[in-house]
Design a protein around this motif. Sequence first.
Motif, PDB file in Angstrom:
ATOM      1  N   ALA A  17       8.605  -1.950  -7.273  1.00 32.25           N
ATOM      2  CA  ALA A  17       8.741  -0.960  -6.192  1.00 32.25           C
ATOM      3  C   ALA A  17       7.799  -1.327  -5.036  1.00 32.25           C
ATOM      4  CB  ALA A  17       8.414   0.430  -6.726  1.00 32.25           C
ATOM      5  N   ARG A  18       6.581  -1.813  -5.367  1.00 33.21           N
ATOM      6  CA  ARG A  18       5.637  -2.190  -4.312  1.00 33.21           C
ATOM      7  C   ARG A  18       6.209  -3.324  -3.466  1.00 33.21           C
ATOM      8  NH1 ARG A  18       2.565  -6.267  -3.913  1.00 33.21           N
ATOM      9  NH2 ARG A  18       2.573  -6.782  -6.114  1.00 33.21           N
ATOM     10  N   ARG A  19       6.730  -4.383  -4.172  1.00 37.80           N
ATOM     11  CA  ARG A  19       7.251  -5.536  -3.417  1.00 37.80           C
ATOM     12  C   ARG A  19       8.406  -5.126  -2.514  1.00 37.80           C
ATOM     13  NH1 ARG A  19       6.099  -8.538  -8.098  1.00 37.80           N
ATOM     14  NH2 ARG A  19       8.215  -8.226  -8.864  1.00 37.80           N
ATOM     15  N   LEU A  20       9.254  -4.239  -3.050  1.00 35.68           N
ATOM     16  CA  LEU A  20      10.397  -3.790  -2.254  1.00 35.68           C
ATOM     17  C   LEU A  20       9.895  -3.042  -1.005  1.00 35.68           C
ATOM     18  CD1 LEU A  20      13.440  -3.256  -1.853  1.00 35.68           C
ATOM     19  CD2 LEU A  20      13.123  -1.140  -3.154  1.00 35.68           C
ATOM     20  N   ALA A  21       8.985  -2.088  -1.224  1.00 38.39           N
ATOM     21  CA  ALA A  21       8.513  -1.273  -0.089  1.00 38.39           C
ATOM     22  C   ALA A  21       7.782  -2.148   0.931  1.00 38.39           C
ATOM     23  CB  ALA A  21       7.609  -0.163  -0.586  1.00 38.39           C
ATOM     24  N   GLU A  22       6.926  -3.088   0.437  1.00 34.43           N
ATOM     25  CA  GLU A  22       6.128  -3.893   1.375  1.00 34.43           C
ATOM     26  C   GLU A  22       6.968  -4.925   2.119  1.00 34.43           C
ATOM     27  OE1 GLU A  22       1.701  -3.441  -0.652  1.00 34.43           O
ATOM     28  OE2 GLU A  22       2.717  -5.371  -0.782  1.00 34.43           O
ATOM     29  N   SER A  23       8.139  -5.276   1.527  1.00 36.22           N
ATOM     30  CA  SER A  23       8.954  -6.285   2.196  1.00 36.22           C
ATOM     31  C   SER A  23       9.742  -5.675   3.364  1.00 36.22           C
ATOM     32  CB  SER A  23       9.932  -6.923   1.209  1.00 36.22           C
ATOM     33  OG  SER A  23      10.883  -5.958   0.825  1.00 36.22           O
ATOM     34  N   LEU A  24       9.817  -4.359   3.373  1.00 38.61           N
ATOM     35  CA  LEU A  24      10.546  -3.710   4.464  1.00 38.61           C
ATOM     36  C   LEU A  24       9.577  -3.505   5.638  1.00 38.61           C
ATOM     37  CD1 LEU A  24      12.323  -1.179   2.151  1.00 38.61           C
ATOM     38  CD2 LEU A  24      13.426  -3.022   3.421  1.00 38.61           C
ATOM     39  N   PRO A  25      10.096  -3.470   6.846  1.00 38.82           N
ATOM     40  CA  PRO A  25       9.192  -3.318   7.984  1.00 38.82           C
ATOM     41  C   PRO A  25       8.306  -2.079   7.798  1.00 38.82           C
ATOM     42  CG  PRO A  25      11.436  -3.696   8.729  1.00 38.82           C
ATOM     43  CD  PRO A  25      11.498  -3.545   7.235  1.00 38.82           C
ATOM     44  N   ALA A  26       7.006  -2.278   7.997  1.00 40.14           N
ATOM     45  CA  ALA A  26       6.056  -1.201   7.703  1.00 40.14           C
ATOM     46  C   ALA A  26       6.124  -0.052   8.706  1.00 40.14           C
ATOM     47  CB  ALA A  26       4.644  -1.761   7.660  1.00 40.14           C
ATOM     48  N   ALA A  27       6.671  -0.369   9.875  1.00 41.67           N
ATOM     49  CA  ALA A  27       6.605   0.623  10.937  1.00 41.67           C
ATOM     50  C   ALA A  27       7.591   1.762  10.756  1.00 41.67           C
ATOM     51  CB  ALA A  27       6.823  -0.063  12.286  1.00 41.67           C
ATOM     52  N   THR A  28       7.615   2.328   9.587  1.00 36.36           N
ATOM     53  CA  THR A  28       8.493   3.463   9.377  1.00 36.36           C
ATOM     54  C   THR A  28       7.723   4.721   9.761  1.00 36.36           C
ATOM     55  OG1 THR A  28       7.726   3.716   7.146  1.00 36.36           O
ATOM     56  CG2 THR A  28       9.634   2.315   7.460  1.00 36.36           C
ATOM     57  N   ARG A  29       8.486   5.772   9.989  1.00 32.07           N
ATOM     58  CA  ARG A  29       7.857   6.993  10.465  1.00 32.07           C
ATOM     59  C   ARG A  29       6.794   7.517   9.511  1.00 32.07           C
ATOM     60  NH1 ARG A  29      11.924  11.575  11.378  1.00 32.07           N
ATOM     61  NH2 ARG A  29      10.322  13.154  11.320  1.00 32.07           N
ATOM     62  N   VAL A  30       7.115   7.512   8.226  1.00 37.68           N
ATOM     63  CA  VAL A  30       6.180   8.105   7.276  1.00 37.68           C
ATOM     64  C   VAL A  30       4.928   7.253   7.109  1.00 37.68           C
ATOM     65  CG1 VAL A  30       5.880   8.916   4.906  1.00 37.68           C
ATOM     66  CG2 VAL A  30       8.026   9.277   6.083  1.00 37.68           C
ATOM     67  N   VAL A  31       5.093   5.926   7.020  1.00 40.90           N
ATOM     68  CA  VAL A  31       3.915   5.072   6.851  1.00 40.90           C
ATOM     69  C   VAL A  31       2.988   5.244   8.044  1.00 40.90           C
ATOM     70  CG1 VAL A  31       3.057   2.716   6.593  1.00 40.90           C
ATOM     71  CG2 VAL A  31       5.163   3.383   5.467  1.00 40.90           C
ATOM     72  N   ARG A  32       3.539   5.225   9.251  1.00 42.76           N
ATOM     73  CA  ARG A  32       2.709   5.312  10.448  1.00 42.76           C
ATOM     74  C   ARG A  32       1.987   6.653  10.577  1.00 42.76           C
ATOM     75  NH1 ARG A  32       1.709   1.362  10.159  1.00 42.76           N
ATOM     76  NH2 ARG A  32       2.417  -0.504  11.200  1.00 42.76           N
ATOM     77  N   ARG A  33       2.573   7.676   9.989  1.00 42.73           N
ATOM     78  CA  ARG A  33       1.888   8.973  10.036  1.00 42.73           C
ATOM     79  C   ARG A  33       0.546   8.893   9.305  1.00 42.73           C
ATOM     80  NH1 ARG A  33       3.956  14.599   7.233  1.00 42.73           N
ATOM     81  NH2 ARG A  33       1.960  15.636   7.373  1.00 42.73           N
ATOM     82  N   TYR A  34       0.556   8.209   8.171  1.00 37.12           N
ATOM     83  CA  TYR A  34      -0.660   8.161   7.357  1.00 37.12           C
ATOM     84  C   TYR A  34      -1.531   6.947   7.658  1.00 37.12           C
ATOM     85  CZ  TYR A  34       1.584  11.753   4.502  1.00 37.12           C
ATOM     86  OH  TYR A  34       2.176  12.907   4.072  1.00 37.12           O
ATOM     87  N   VAL A  35      -0.894   5.842   8.061  1.00 36.16           N
ATOM     88  CA  VAL A  35      -1.609   4.568   8.266  1.00 36.16           C
ATOM     89  C   VAL A  35      -1.357   4.124   9.713  1.00 36.16           C
ATOM     90  CG1 VAL A  35      -1.832   2.173   7.465  1.00 36.16           C
ATOM     91  CG2 VAL A  35      -1.181   3.967   5.844  1.00 36.16           C
TER      92      VAL A  35
END
Length: 311
Positions: A17-35
């Motif tokens: 699951a980590r590899r899948l999530a990290e391979s997708l562009p990080a600039a998603t709305r939810v990631v950017r809210r926290y990071v």
Amino acid sequence: MSVLRAPILGLARSDRARRLAESLPAATRVVRRYVPGESTAAAVQAAAALAGDGLHATLDYLGEDTRDLARAEATVEAYLTLLEGLAERGLTRGAEVSVKLSAIGLALPGDGREIALEHARTICAAAGARGTAVTLDMEDHTATEETLEVLHELRREFPETGAVLQAYLHRTEDDCRALAYEGSRVRLCKGAYDEPEEVAYVERREIDRAFVRCLRILMAGRGTPMVATHDPRLVEVALALAARTGRPQGSYEFQMLHGVRPDEQRRLAAAGESVRVYVPYGSQWYGYLVRRLAERPRNLSLFATSLLSTK
Ligand code: FDA
């Protein structure tokens, strides 16, 4: 507790699951809210923006459970670069750093504890030289004892090093008593990991009650309590306890996560309270994000939607 919490936290341990999530562009709305970003420049910019709003910051270079010495060393370097960047912008009065010992060597086989201690010393020395400090994040209960041991050793040389205690652990009231001494900075949070009933309270109400008991000890003590919660009732309890124990504003502080209740962060600061925002940055955001989603399962569907929309 939400029935979804344990399964979601289980994802934090899944490499697939980590590899899948990290391979997708990080600039998603939810990631950017926290990071707010992946680079040092983004972290420094986030600290500057918070300072502009009268908020302090604690910055965390993301990564945990490092099994590779070179990666642990690279994490130390990242903190040194960050501290330099903060100093260049004159931000070290209001910005400190948060460090996970498992990111700097604690999880390495053999002499991991000694390596982590040495690495933490290097970061504490660099922080101290720039007029700021380090707080040691607290990880799952298997690391509690070693983390507190390392804290005690660090505090001999760097007394301003902050501790984190998790109210959900049965042991924490005792740890609060032991750490409520003059000069001791203690961040009290509920706790973010999936812990067994043998060592932790698992019901929300029990955790909240334990938080209040711990907060009473810290507020009545001589150290600096750092009240790390977004829970409106616990914020009220903290304010009431501060008034009851005669603590002036600034002798304790509130801490909240980047992206969580930003209006409340500003409201408290405008009321004269000291407020510090935890700012994680870097590319290894997966474990951190999973813990945030477990606290707020409704964000999970938002995250899934943003991942699909990045395809
Ligand atoms: P709770 O989870 O009950 O949330 C209360 C309210 O806050 C929610 O109803 C919602 O409004 C809002 N909220 C909370 N989480 C949210 C989210 N993810 N997204 C959107 N809204 C949310 N843990 C740990 O084990 N080790 C550590 O070192 C740290 N360090 C740390 C530093 C700082 C500064 C903070 C604020 C927190 C931590 N934590 C931590 C995390 C902590 O243990 C806990 O998991 C979270 O803070 C959530 O708990 P609350 O007290 O906010 O209550």
